[in-house]
Design a protein around this motif. Structure first.
Motif: not given
Length: 309
Positions: A32-39, A59-66, A123-129
């Protein structure tokens, strides 16, 4: 009371004896708080199940693995990270995600459904990354927790559908590129189902290309993310499926990737079907010989040592 207690005990033992094929846990990819490229933005995640029973997440901005861990009595030690498709605009999370996770579990393979961030300049910088960052991190987390889940670190693959196939192919070709290159991020194999491979004008699915690259779209980035141009001797073996009448993602995407692998002498198996269209997953009724593709994948998994006969 004694009879009731005995019944409850028997039911409890039966429940324990039934192999669990359900999701076991969901893990955030980043602290939490360390998601890269986050805006910070007003983008909100939304989940909708459509008339066909397909779960669509936007609208996924918090990525996970199930995590769907194979029952111990069936486990082969192999695992696969699944990237649902959706044109980098949504995630088709059920018929290109959780449905396949359960299919793999039944065959002793653990599965992880990746809910990767959807490129969005708000929601992010350099979205392609961002999708590749999430895929790399997902692969690393699976390897880091392999002992806990009974997984062989040399038997972890990636699977992707459509734009998720582009992400899986990008992970396969770019894991050793750039400052974030990591051996732990490399898949041992890839399974690419009607994948977007190329972003070149002749082959691209325009929506996937534009959603991924956003306002930074350039000839340089189009080439960089055209995975048939980025195959190296470090690219893992692949299993590919495509229908020749796919009007969304031309079949040449799979063909060009296969030829690039062949040129580098990387093992690859490709199944092309005369009809089937796009986005079918395992919903192949009325699509002729396409119904055989999961059986073909079983054969490939067996021959590759990821599944027991």
């Amino acid at each position: 009371m004694k009879k009731t207690a005995r019944i409850l005990t028997v039911l409890s033992l039966l429940a324990l004896s039934v192999p669990s094929m359900a999701q076991t846990e969901t893990i955030n990819l980043w602290p939490e708080g360390k998601v890269p490229n986050f805006k910070k933005s007003d983008v909100e995640e939304k989940s909708v199940t459509d008339a066909q029973g397909i779960l669509r997440i936007s609208g996924v901005t918090v990525p996970t693995i199930a995590a769907y861990i194979a029952p111990k009595e069936k486990a082969t030690g192999a695992a696969v990270m699944i990237c649902p498709g959706g044109g980098y605009g949504i995630l088709a999370a059920s018929h290109e995600g959780s449905d396949f996770a359960k299919w793999f579990n039944e065959r002793g393979i653990s599965a992880f459904v990746l809910k990767y961030r959807l490129p969005n300049e708000k929601a992010m910088t350099h979205q392609h990354e961002v999708p590749l960052m999430d895929a790399m991190q997902g692969m690393k987390l699976i390897r880091q927790n392999a002992a806990k889940w009974g997984i062989d670190v040399n038997k972890i693959g990636v699977m992707g559908f459509s734009a998720g196939g582009h992400l899986a192919a990008t992970l396969s070709t770019h894991h050793n590129m750039g400052e974030k290159a990591s051996a732990d991020g490399k898949p041992n194999f890839s399974i690419l189902i009607y994948p977007v491979i190329s972003l070149t004008p002749a082959l691209a699915h325009g929506g996937s290309r534009d959603n991924l690259l956003g306002p930074e779209k350039s000839d340089e980035l189009i080439k960089y993310y055209s995975n048939e141009l980025q195959v190296s001797d470090q690219t893992p073996p692949a299993f590919l499926v495509h229908a020749m009448d796919d009007t969304g993602v031309p079949v040449e995407n799979s063909i060009e990737y296969y030829l690039a692998l062949k040129k580098k002498k990387i093992p690859a198996e490709m199944h092309l079907y005369p009809k089937g269209g796009h986005g079918y997953g395992m919903r192949t009724e009325g699509k002729g010989s396409l119904a055989n593709w999961p059986e073909a994948m079983e054969g490939w998994l067996e021959s590759s040592g990821y599944m027991k006969k």
